[in-house]
Design a protein around this motif. Sequence first.
Motif, PDB file in Angstrom:
ATOM      1  N   VAL A  48       0.745  20.241 -31.323  1.00 19.69           N
ATOM      2  CA  VAL A  48       1.728  19.440 -31.968  1.00 19.69           C
ATOM      3  C   VAL A  48       1.623  20.040 -33.576  1.00 19.69           C
ATOM      4  O   VAL A  48       0.579  20.002 -34.121  1.00 19.69           O
ATOM      5  N   GLU A  49       2.500  20.098 -34.158  1.00 20.75           N
ATOM      6  CA  GLU A  49       2.720  20.878 -35.486  1.00 20.75           C
ATOM      7  C   GLU A  49       2.869  19.607 -36.355  1.00 20.75           C
ATOM      8  O   GLU A  49       3.960  18.682 -36.445  1.00 20.75           O
ATOM      9  N   ALA A  50       1.899  19.308 -37.360  1.00 18.78           N
ATOM     10  CA  ALA A  50       2.077  18.354 -38.483  1.00 18.78           C
ATOM     11  C   ALA A  50       1.420  18.640 -39.761  1.00 18.78           C
ATOM     12  O   ALA A  50       0.388  19.298 -39.795  1.00 18.78           O
ATOM     13  N   GLN A  51       1.731  17.658 -40.770  1.00 15.14           N
ATOM     14  CA  GLN A  51       1.176  17.933 -42.026  1.00 15.14           C
ATOM     15  C   GLN A  51      -0.338  17.717 -42.192  1.00 15.14           C
ATOM     16  O   GLN A  51      -1.046  18.382 -42.667  1.00 15.14           O
ATOM     17  N   ASN A  52      -0.595  16.659 -41.443  1.00 10.87           N
ATOM     18  CA  ASN A  52      -2.229  16.197 -41.327  1.00 10.87           C
ATOM     19  C   ASN A  52      -2.534  15.704 -39.942  1.00 10.87           C
ATOM     20  O   ASN A  52      -1.624  15.245 -39.247  1.00 10.87           O
ATOM     21  N   GLU A  53      -3.569  15.248 -39.966  1.00  9.48           N
ATOM     22  CA  GLU A  53      -4.279  14.580 -38.643  1.00  9.48           C
ATOM     23  C   GLU A  53      -3.773  13.291 -38.250  1.00  9.48           C
ATOM     24  O   GLU A  53      -3.324  12.978 -37.134  1.00  9.48           O
ATOM     25  N   ILE A  54      -3.447  12.359 -39.432  1.00 10.59           N
ATOM     26  CA  ILE A  54      -2.874  11.024 -39.487  1.00 10.59           C
ATOM     27  C   ILE A  54      -1.482  11.403 -38.859  1.00 10.59           C
ATOM     28  O   ILE A  54      -1.248  10.445 -37.728  1.00 10.59           O
ATOM     29  N   ILE A  55      -0.588  12.045 -39.174  1.00  8.76           N
ATOM     30  CA  ILE A  55       0.641  12.115 -38.606  1.00  8.76           C
ATOM     31  C   ILE A  55       0.698  12.775 -37.199  1.00  8.76           C
ATOM     32  O   ILE A  55       1.440  12.402 -36.355  1.00  8.76           O
ATOM     33  N   ALA A  56      -0.134  13.640 -37.033  1.00 10.55           N
ATOM     34  CA  ALA A  56      -0.245  14.349 -35.660  1.00 10.55           C
ATOM     35  C   ALA A  56      -0.629  13.173 -34.539  1.00 10.55           C
ATOM     36  O   ALA A  56      -0.069  13.267 -33.525  1.00 10.55           O
ATOM     37  N   LYS A  57      -1.621  12.434 -35.055  1.00 13.96           N
ATOM     38  CA  LYS A  57      -2.039  11.312 -34.163  1.00 13.96           C
ATOM     39  C   LYS A  57      -0.852  10.279 -33.762  1.00 13.96           C
ATOM     40  O   LYS A  57      -0.566   9.786 -32.549  1.00 13.96           O
ATOM     41  N   GLU A  58      -0.124  10.092 -34.730  1.00 11.86           N
ATOM     42  CA  GLU A  58       0.987   9.191 -34.590  1.00 11.86           C
ATOM     43  C   GLU A  58       1.789   9.867 -33.765  1.00 11.86           C
ATOM     44  O   GLU A  58       2.597   8.941 -32.797  1.00 11.86           O
ATOM     45  N   LYS A  59       2.187  11.096 -33.888  1.00 13.21           N
ATOM     46  CA  LYS A  59       3.183  11.808 -32.986  1.00 13.21           C
ATOM     47  C   LYS A  59       2.608  11.823 -31.569  1.00 13.21           C
ATOM     48  O   LYS A  59       3.400  11.461 -30.524  1.00 13.21           O
ATOM     49  N   VAL A  60       1.348  12.022 -31.454  1.00 16.75           N
ATOM     50  CA  VAL A  60       0.936  11.962 -30.011  1.00 16.75           C
ATOM     51  C   VAL A  60       0.833  10.617 -29.499  1.00 16.75           C
ATOM     52  O   VAL A  60       1.313  10.435 -28.075  1.00 16.75           O
ATOM     53  N   ASN A  61       0.584   9.430 -30.198  1.00 14.52           N
ATOM     54  CA  ASN A  61       0.760   8.116 -29.807  1.00 14.52           C
ATOM     55  C   ASN A  61       2.206   7.587 -29.224  1.00 14.52           C
ATOM     56  O   ASN A  61       2.327   7.111 -28.500  1.00 14.52           O
ATOM     57  N   GLN A  62       3.003   8.494 -30.246  1.00 15.15           N
ATOM     58  CA  GLN A  62       4.587   7.972 -29.820  1.00 15.15           C
ATOM     59  C   GLN A  62       5.037   8.600 -28.459  1.00 15.15           C
ATOM     60  O   GLN A  62       5.678   8.301 -27.635  1.00 15.15           O
ATOM     61  N   ALA A  63       4.346  10.099 -28.272  1.00 18.34           N
ATOM     62  CA  ALA A  63       4.579  10.709 -27.039  1.00 18.34           C
ATOM     63  C   ALA A  63       4.157   9.993 -26.082  1.00 18.34           C
ATOM     64  O   ALA A  63       4.623   9.960 -24.742  1.00 18.34           O
ATOM     65  N   CYS A  64       3.119   9.504 -25.973  1.00 18.88           N
ATOM     66  CA  CYS A  64       2.177   8.897 -24.854  1.00 18.88           C
ATOM     67  C   CYS A  64       2.933   7.623 -24.612  1.00 18.88           C
ATOM     68  O   CYS A  64       3.147   7.371 -23.393  1.00 18.88           O
ATOM     69  N   LYS A  65       3.367   6.847 -25.602  1.00 23.77           N
ATOM     70  CA  LYS A  65       3.999   5.530 -25.336  1.00 23.77           C
ATOM     71  C   LYS A  65       5.166   5.624 -24.818  1.00 23.77           C
ATOM     72  O   LYS A  65       5.680   4.953 -23.946  1.00 23.77           O
ATOM     73  N   GLN A  66       6.185   6.541 -25.071  1.00 25.78           N
ATOM     74  CA  GLN A  66       7.558   6.722 -24.892  1.00 25.78           C
ATOM     75  C   GLN A  66       7.783   7.625 -23.538  1.00 25.78           C
ATOM     76  O   GLN A  66       8.790   7.424 -22.849  1.00 25.78           O
ATOM     77  N   LEU A  67       6.610   8.546 -23.381  1.00 28.36           N
ATOM     78  CA  LEU A  67       7.259   9.369 -22.085  1.00 28.36           C
ATOM     79  C   LEU A  67       5.709   9.492 -21.309  1.00 28.36           C
ATOM     80  O   LEU A  67       6.049   9.781 -19.913  1.00 28.36           O
ATOM     81  N   LEU A  68       4.728   9.816 -21.774  1.00 26.25           N
ATOM     82  CA  LEU A  68       3.645  10.325 -20.938  1.00 26.25           C
ATOM     83  C   LEU A  68       2.957   9.109 -19.996  1.00 26.25           C
ATOM     84  O   LEU A  68       2.452   9.508 -18.941  1.00 26.25           O
TER      85      LEU A  68
END
Lengths: 83, 83
Positions: A48-68
């Motif tokens: 995941v490409e993100a500005q910082n770790e907090i944003i990256a975590k948020e993106k991964v959480n979103q991916a997990c909740k919506q799809l994975l």
Amino acid sequence: MKFLAEINVMPLKEILDPQGKAITGSMKNLGLSEIQNVRIGKHISLEVEAQNEIIAKEKVNQACKQLLANLIMESYNFELKTI
Amino acid sequence: MKFLAEINVMPLKEILDPQGKAITGSMKNLGLSEIQNVRIGKHISLEVEAQNEIIAKEKVNQACKQLLANLIMESYNFELKTI
């Protein structure tokens, strides 16, 4: 920044895991009766490409909740590494 | 002693992972185009009863090689914890 996420998606403890049960039985036939309580889930790695770790975590959480992960039957956890 | 093994079985890097490719594509549709290179494997947790960590490791290796991973197409790694 680029991060590598290593995600584990596992069936909830309260839920029967027939695949795991079958494997536990097969262990006995292989002479590995010391192995018990096998549970089988998914392991997902992604970048995941993100500005910082907090944003990256948020993106991964979103991916997990919506799809994975199906949160009714599964739980997930993940680790992030910078790459 | 009782050990908990957390095993990851992943498709080899050289091998196409169609499930991962499909998920990578779906991420775009969810507005998560920052997520790339998704690869999907298995996560297995199991308990093993053994005299010490060396024997436990051997048992888990045997289980992975004989049953849990197909070494032609997959690789595995694991961590052991005392429980």
